[in-house]
Design a protein around this motif. Structure first.
Motif, PDB file in Angstrom:
ATOM      1  N   HIS A 176       0.820  -1.203   0.000  1.00 26.91           N
ATOM      2  CA  HIS A 176       0.000   0.000   0.000  1.00 26.91           C
ATOM      3  C   HIS A 176       0.857   1.258   0.000  1.00 26.91           C
ATOM      4  O   HIS A 176       0.442   2.312  -0.478  1.00 26.91           O
ATOM      5  CB  HIS A 176      -0.922  -0.011   1.217  1.00 26.91           C
ATOM      6  CG  HIS A 176      -2.065  -0.977   1.049  1.00 26.91           C
ATOM      7  ND1 HIS A 176      -3.086  -1.067   1.946  1.00 26.91           N
ATOM      8  CD2 HIS A 176      -2.318  -1.886   0.075  1.00 26.91           C
ATOM      9  CE1 HIS A 176      -3.936  -2.002   1.549  1.00 26.91           C
ATOM     10  NE2 HIS A 176      -3.489  -2.514   0.420  1.00 26.91           N
ATOM     11  N   ALA A 177       2.085   1.164   0.524  1.00 28.56           N
ATOM     12  CA  ALA A 177       2.950   2.344   0.577  1.00 28.56           C
ATOM     13  C   ALA A 177       3.335   2.816  -0.814  1.00 28.56           C
ATOM     14  O   ALA A 177       3.633   3.983  -1.030  1.00 28.56           O
ATOM     15  CB  ALA A 177       4.212   2.012   1.372  1.00 28.56           C
ATOM     16  N   ALA A 178       3.343   1.885  -1.754  1.00 26.21           N
ATOM     17  CA  ALA A 178       3.737   2.238  -3.120  1.00 26.21           C
ATOM     18  C   ALA A 178       2.523   2.465  -4.006  1.00 26.21           C
ATOM     19  O   ALA A 178       2.648   2.485  -5.224  1.00 26.21           O
ATOM     20  CB  ALA A 178       4.611   1.126  -3.706  1.00 26.21           C
ATOM     21  N   MET A 179       1.380   2.625  -3.395  1.00 29.05           N
ATOM     22  CA  MET A 179       0.141   2.784  -4.162  1.00 29.05           C
ATOM     23  C   MET A 179      -0.414   4.186  -3.969  1.00 29.05           C
ATOM     24  O   MET A 179      -0.150   4.850  -2.965  1.00 29.05           O
ATOM     25  CB  MET A 179      -0.900   1.748  -3.733  1.00 29.05           C
ATOM     26  CG  MET A 179      -0.448   0.303  -3.861  1.00 29.05           C
ATOM     27  SD  MET A 179      -0.296  -0.268  -5.566  1.00 29.05           S
ATOM     28  CE  MET A 179      -1.964  -0.836  -5.854  1.00 29.05           C
ATOM     29  N   ALA A 180      -1.174   4.626  -4.956  1.00 32.06           N
ATOM     30  CA  ALA A 180      -1.847   5.928  -4.864  1.00 32.06           C
ATOM     31  C   ALA A 180      -3.350   5.689  -4.893  1.00 32.06           C
ATOM     32  O   ALA A 180      -3.821   4.592  -5.198  1.00 32.06           O
ATOM     33  CB  ALA A 180      -1.424   6.812  -6.040  1.00 32.06           C
ATOM     34  N   GLY A 200      -9.294   0.654  -3.728  1.00 26.32           N
ATOM     35  CA  GLY A 200      -9.161   2.104  -3.816  1.00 26.32           C
ATOM     36  C   GLY A 200      -7.742   2.590  -4.001  1.00 26.32           C
ATOM     37  O   GLY A 200      -7.462   3.775  -3.822  1.00 26.32           O
ATOM     38  N   LEU A 201      -6.810   1.666  -4.352  1.00 25.13           N
ATOM     39  CA  LEU A 201      -5.406   2.032  -4.509  1.00 25.13           C
ATOM     40  C   LEU A 201      -4.888   1.550  -5.851  1.00 25.13           C
ATOM     41  O   LEU A 201      -5.236   0.462  -6.315  1.00 25.13           O
ATOM     42  CB  LEU A 201      -4.567   1.414  -3.388  1.00 25.13           C
ATOM     43  CG  LEU A 201      -4.936   1.826  -1.957  1.00 25.13           C
ATOM     44  CD1 LEU A 201      -4.221   0.933  -0.962  1.00 25.13           C
ATOM     45  CD2 LEU A 201      -4.575   3.287  -1.721  1.00 25.13           C
ATOM     46  N   ILE A 255     -13.296  -0.089 -11.260  1.00 23.98           N
ATOM     47  CA  ILE A 255     -12.628  -1.042 -12.133  1.00 23.98           C
ATOM     48  C   ILE A 255     -13.567  -2.145 -12.615  1.00 23.98           C
ATOM     49  O   ILE A 255     -13.368  -2.737 -13.686  1.00 23.98           O
ATOM     50  CB  ILE A 255     -11.404  -1.670 -11.413  1.00 23.98           C
ATOM     51  CG1 ILE A 255     -10.494  -2.422 -12.404  1.00 23.98           C
ATOM     52  CG2 ILE A 255     -11.851  -2.599 -10.294  1.00 23.98           C
ATOM     53  CD1 ILE A 255      -9.713  -1.547 -13.314  1.00 23.98           C
ATOM     54  N   ASP A 256     -14.618  -2.431 -11.840  1.00 24.72           N
ATOM     55  CA  ASP A 256     -15.542  -3.515 -12.201  1.00 24.72           C
ATOM     56  C   ASP A 256     -16.747  -3.035 -13.007  1.00 24.72           C
ATOM     57  O   ASP A 256     -17.550  -3.863 -13.457  1.00 24.72           O
ATOM     58  CB  ASP A 256     -16.032  -4.241 -10.938  1.00 24.72           C
ATOM     59  CG  ASP A 256     -14.918  -5.051 -10.289  1.00 24.72           C
ATOM     60  OD1 ASP A 256     -14.214  -5.764 -11.034  1.00 24.72           O
ATOM     61  OD2 ASP A 256     -14.737  -4.962  -9.065  1.00 24.72           O
ATOM     62  N   ALA A 257     -16.867  -1.739 -13.186  1.00 29.24           N
ATOM     63  CA  ALA A 257     -17.988  -1.219 -13.975  1.00 29.24           C
ATOM     64  C   ALA A 257     -17.734  -1.502 -15.454  1.00 29.24           C
ATOM     65  O   ALA A 257     -16.661  -1.185 -15.983  1.00 29.24           O
ATOM     66  CB  ALA A 257     -18.140   0.284 -13.750  1.00 29.24           C
ATOM     67  N   TRP A 278       0.696  -8.876 -12.820  1.00 31.46           N
ATOM     68  CA  TRP A 278       0.647  -7.431 -12.594  1.00 31.46           C
ATOM     69  C   TRP A 278      -0.776  -6.915 -12.752  1.00 31.46           C
ATOM     70  O   TRP A 278      -1.262  -6.118 -11.931  1.00 31.46           O
ATOM     71  CB  TRP A 278       1.558  -6.722 -13.597  1.00 31.46           C
ATOM     72  CG  TRP A 278       1.279  -5.247 -13.733  1.00 31.46           C
ATOM     73  CD1 TRP A 278       1.728  -4.251 -12.917  1.00 31.46           C
ATOM     74  CD2 TRP A 278       0.449  -4.610 -14.727  1.00 31.46           C
ATOM     75  NE1 TRP A 278       1.238  -3.023 -13.347  1.00 31.46           N
ATOM     76  CE2 TRP A 278       0.451  -3.223 -14.455  1.00 31.46           C
ATOM     77  CE3 TRP A 278      -0.275  -5.083 -15.823  1.00 31.46           C
ATOM     78  CZ2 TRP A 278      -0.256  -2.309 -15.230  1.00 31.46           C
ATOM     79  CZ3 TRP A 278      -0.983  -4.179 -16.601  1.00 31.46           C
ATOM     80  CH2 TRP A 278      -0.966  -2.815 -16.306  1.00 31.46           C
ATOM     81  N   ALA A 279      -1.476  -7.409 -13.788  1.00 30.74           N
ATOM     82  CA  ALA A 279      -2.847  -6.963 -14.041  1.00 30.74           C
ATOM     83  C   ALA A 279      -3.760  -7.336 -12.881  1.00 30.74           C
ATOM     84  O   ALA A 279      -4.599  -6.540 -12.449  1.00 30.74           O
ATOM     85  CB  ALA A 279      -3.364  -7.581 -15.342  1.00 30.74           C
ATOM     86  N   LYS A 280      -3.569  -8.545 -12.342  1.00 23.47           N
ATOM     87  CA  LYS A 280      -4.399  -8.962 -11.209  1.00 23.47           C
ATOM     88  C   LYS A 280      -4.140  -8.063 -10.002  1.00 23.47           C
ATOM     89  O   LYS A 280      -5.083  -7.654  -9.301  1.00 23.47           O
ATOM     90  CB  LYS A 280      -4.107 -10.421 -10.850  1.00 23.47           C
ATOM     91  CG  LYS A 280      -4.972 -10.940  -9.706  1.00 23.47           C
ATOM     92  CD  LYS A 280      -4.693 -12.404  -9.398  1.00 23.47           C
ATOM     93  CE  LYS A 280      -5.620 -12.888  -8.281  1.00 23.47           C
ATOM     94  NZ  LYS A 280      -5.391 -14.310  -7.943  1.00 23.47           N
ATOM     95  N   GLY A 281      -2.864  -7.745  -9.754  1.00 28.05           N
ATOM     96  CA  GLY A 281      -2.536  -6.865  -8.638  1.00 28.05           C
ATOM     97  C   GLY A 281      -3.153  -5.483  -8.792  1.00 28.05           C
ATOM     98  O   GLY A 281      -3.651  -4.903  -7.820  1.00 28.05           O
ATOM     99  N   VAL A 282      -3.141  -4.962 -10.027  1.00 32.42           N
ATOM    100  CA  VAL A 282      -3.727  -3.646 -10.286  1.00 32.42           C
ATOM    101  C   VAL A 282      -5.230  -3.672 -10.049  1.00 32.42           C
ATOM    102  O   VAL A 282      -5.791  -2.769  -9.406  1.00 32.42           O
ATOM    103  CB  VAL A 282      -3.413  -3.184 -11.722  1.00 32.42           C
ATOM    104  CG1 VAL A 282      -4.226  -1.934 -12.078  1.00 32.42           C
ATOM    105  CG2 VAL A 282      -1.931  -2.894 -11.878  1.00 32.42           C
TER     106      VAL A 282
END
Length: 350
Positions: A2-6, A60-61, A14-16, A49-53
């Motif tokens: 989370h520290a590296a996330m905005a 919310g990050l 993302i699910d819409a 990477w896509a799953k993590g995003v």
């Protein structure tokens, strides 16, 4: 971390769906996006990477500096490679994005090698093995199926395809050549009617989870195997009656059967007509060795359009009127929610 996330862009979900899923055109655009055959070439680390995003976005990050287009690309990769129920990575062969390269090769070979019984047996067996993997991969993952049930489903579907193909192949020996070219489609259609319900039998036996419009779980819709069924009404998406009872699992599976047959139909019906006429030309008779590759390429041209079109025939998030559920589940929902839940929803699979 989370520290590296905005923070995710304000108002971005993302699910819409990017396109209206209540219309065929919107669903077609959606499936054209996630069945893109180019995604099968994406390396595993990029899929992870896509799953993590996507999971970060849901919390919310997002990675700092991410544009909305990058987030949508991550969602495209996620939808193409991860199961919508379990979020587990699907095997490559079973993904709908592999339907074009895999389907074009198998369909082209079935249409090319249809004259002899050994060739018919071999290519129908290979095709049904491929279909079994696809059907298992795209099942409703909330209903696990045992290894024994998977084996029975595979053997039954393969046997149906082989019996249909070999029987019609022998029957059409004296028929017009075009009829013999259509035998592979008849075998594929017959096998789909067996393979998909058998591979997903647990959904019928044990039921599938149904939710409300906000994805809150409401219970399991089950079907009694003693009841009669009216398949035509399920496939059309309308209400249906089986001795007065309605079932979500059967409706979803029936719609998938129709979609799969529709996916194969244009290529396997129109292409034989094209080849029958082309093979009468002298230049085609001189390049017989290229007939197979030509049919594979033409099958690919059909499938690029037909895979998303067939997937889009019915909404992925299938709905069923509360009144159409079995009495036990319907009464339970009414007791808890009153008249606030007119429809229930479930993933019909692909």
């Amino acid at each position: 971390t989370h520290a590296a996330m905005a923070a995710a862009p304000l108002g971005f979900n993302i699910d819409a769906p990017r396109w209206d899923q209540s219309s065929f055109v919107g669903r077609f655009k959606h499936f054209l996006n996630i069945t893109d055959p180019r995604t099968v070439l994406v390396p595993e680390r990029e899929l992870d990477w896509a799953k993590g995003v996507v999971e970060g976005c849901r919390a919310g990050l997002v990675p700092p500096g991410s544009s909305q287009e990058q987030l949508l690309y991550a969602k495209k990769l996620y939808d193409s490679a991860f199961h919508p129920d379990s979020s587990e990575k699907m095997n490559l062969i079973g993904r709908m994005s592999f339907q074009v390269p895999g389907g074009m090769a198998l369909t082209g070979c079935m249409l090319q090698f249809y004259r002899t019984v050994p060739a018919v047996v071999f290519w129908q067996w290979v095709n049904q093995s491929f279909n079994a993997i696809v059907n298992y991969t795209n099942r409703n993952a909330a209903s696990p199926i045992s290894l024994r049930q998977t084996g029975v489903a595979y053997i039954t579907a393969t046997g149906t395809a082989l019996a249909t193909a070999v029987g019609l192949n022998l029957y059409t020996k004296r028929a017009p050549p075009l009829l013999a070219r259509w035998v592979p489609f008849a075998a594929v259609a017959a096998a789909n009617c067996v393979n998909i319900p058998m591979m997903r039998q647990q959904e019928i036996i044990n039921g599938i989870t149904v939710t409300d419009g906000d994805n809150n779980e409401l219970g399991h819709s089950r079907v009694s195997l003693r009841l009669g069924v009216q398949v035509g009404a399920w496939c059309s998406g309308g209400s249906f009656t089986a001795l007065g009872l309605q079932r979500a699992a059967v409706k979803g599976i029936a719609q998938v059967v129709v979609s799969r047959i529709t996916m194969a139909a244009p290529g396997m019906i129109i292409l034989p007509i094209i080849m029958e006429r082309l093979e009468k030309f002298p230049f085609m008779q001189r390049i017989r060795v290229l007939h197979g590759p030509l049919q594979v390429l033409l099958c690919g041209a059909f499938l690029v359009f037909m895979v998303p079109a067939a997937c889009a025939l019915f909404p992925q998030r299938c709905s069923l009127a509360l009144a159409d559920l079995e009495p036990e589940l319907r009464d339970s929902i009414v007791a808890k929610h009153g008249d606030k839940v007119p429809y229930v929803y479930f993933n019909k699979g692909l």
